[in-house]
Scaffold this active site. Structure first.
Site, mmCIF file in Angstrom:
data_model
loop_
_atom_site.group_PDB
_atom_site.id
_atom_site.type_symbol
_atom_site.label_atom_id
_atom_site.label_comp_id
_atom_site.label_asym_id
_atom_site.label_seq_id
_atom_site.Cartn_x
_atom_site.Cartn_y
_atom_site.Cartn_z
ATOM 1 N N GLU A 112 21.935 14.359 38.590
ATOM 2 C CA GLU A 112 22.684 15.299 39.412
ATOM 3 C C GLU A 112 22.691 14.821 40.855
ATOM 4 O O GLU A 112 21.633 14.672 41.469
ATOM 5 C CB GLU A 112 22.030 16.677 39.314
ATOM 6 C CG GLU A 112 22.739 17.763 40.047
ATOM 7 C CD GLU A 112 22.086 19.114 39.818
ATOM 8 O OE1 GLU A 112 22.157 19.624 38.679
ATOM 9 O OE2 GLU A 112 21.503 19.635 40.774
ATOM 10 N N LYS A 118 27.500 32.224 43.202
ATOM 11 C CA LYS A 118 26.122 31.755 43.318
ATOM 12 C C LYS A 118 25.480 32.334 44.578
ATOM 13 O O LYS A 118 26.099 32.434 45.616
ATOM 14 C CB LYS A 118 26.105 30.225 43.370
ATOM 15 C CG LYS A 118 24.739 29.621 43.241
ATOM 16 C CD LYS A 118 24.851 28.097 43.152
ATOM 17 C CE LYS A 118 23.504 27.469 42.880
ATOM 18 N NZ LYS A 118 23.628 26.022 42.711
ATOM 19 N N GLU A 164 25.575 26.064 48.925
ATOM 20 C CA GLU A 164 25.175 26.121 47.514
ATOM 21 C C GLU A 164 26.336 26.472 46.583
ATOM 22 O O GLU A 164 26.303 26.155 45.405
ATOM 23 C CB GLU A 164 24.038 27.126 47.317
ATOM 24 C CG GLU A 164 22.717 26.657 47.873
ATOM 25 C CD GLU A 164 22.183 25.434 47.138
ATOM 26 O OE1 GLU A 164 22.328 25.337 45.913
ATOM 27 O OE2 GLU A 164 21.625 24.562 47.825
#
Length: 144
Positions: free
Chosen positions: A27, A84, A90
């Site tokens: 990731e 989120k 984020e």
């Protein structure tokens, strides 16, 4: 910094006797939008990071400790995550908005343009959505 992080993982694994285990970047990404106090969090920086990442990974240059290698790499994320929790950044790692429009000029997704062809020929890229983490369990005998 990317190469340094890979080399530090490689060094630690080598110290433990696991230098023959493939390293996968599970990731990585860059947010396209953030709070006003966050420096370098914008669409231009995200496009540059992801573009440079792909060029570096497919170049085969490797890292100082692992030269002439490519690494299986997964970009985070395919879509922004509007609901989120947390800071603005984020929610904004996606290549696309939730309505499926590009967040920025994703040259990596336009393989028919001359610029993209220069980066990808003859390599084929695969965009993968990461939905979890791979965890390696190593027992006391050093077996996976």
């Amino acid at each position: 910094m990317f190469d340094a992080q890979l080399d530090s993982v490689f060094s630690a694994m080598k110290f433990l006797g696991f230098d023959d285990v493939e390293i996968v970047i599970a990731e990585t990404g860059w947010p396209s939008m953030g709070d006003s106090t966050q420096v370098g969090v914008d669409a231009k920086s995200a496009a540059e990071y992801n573009g440079n990442l792909i060029r570096h990974v497919i170049s085969g240059a490797g890292t100082p400790l692992m030269p002439n290698r490519t690494f299986e790499t997964y970009i985070f994320a395919l879509f922004n995550e509007d609901f989120k929790e947390g800071p603005t950044c984020e929610r904004n790692f996606g290549l696309f908005h939730t309505n499926m429009t590009p967040v920025y000029d994703n040259w990596i997704l336009r393989r028919t343009t001359a610029a993209a062809a220069a980066y990808f020929h003859p390599v084929t890229c695969l965009l993968v959505i990461t939905i979890g983490f791979l965890v390696l369990a190593i027992n006391h005998h050093g077996e996976i």
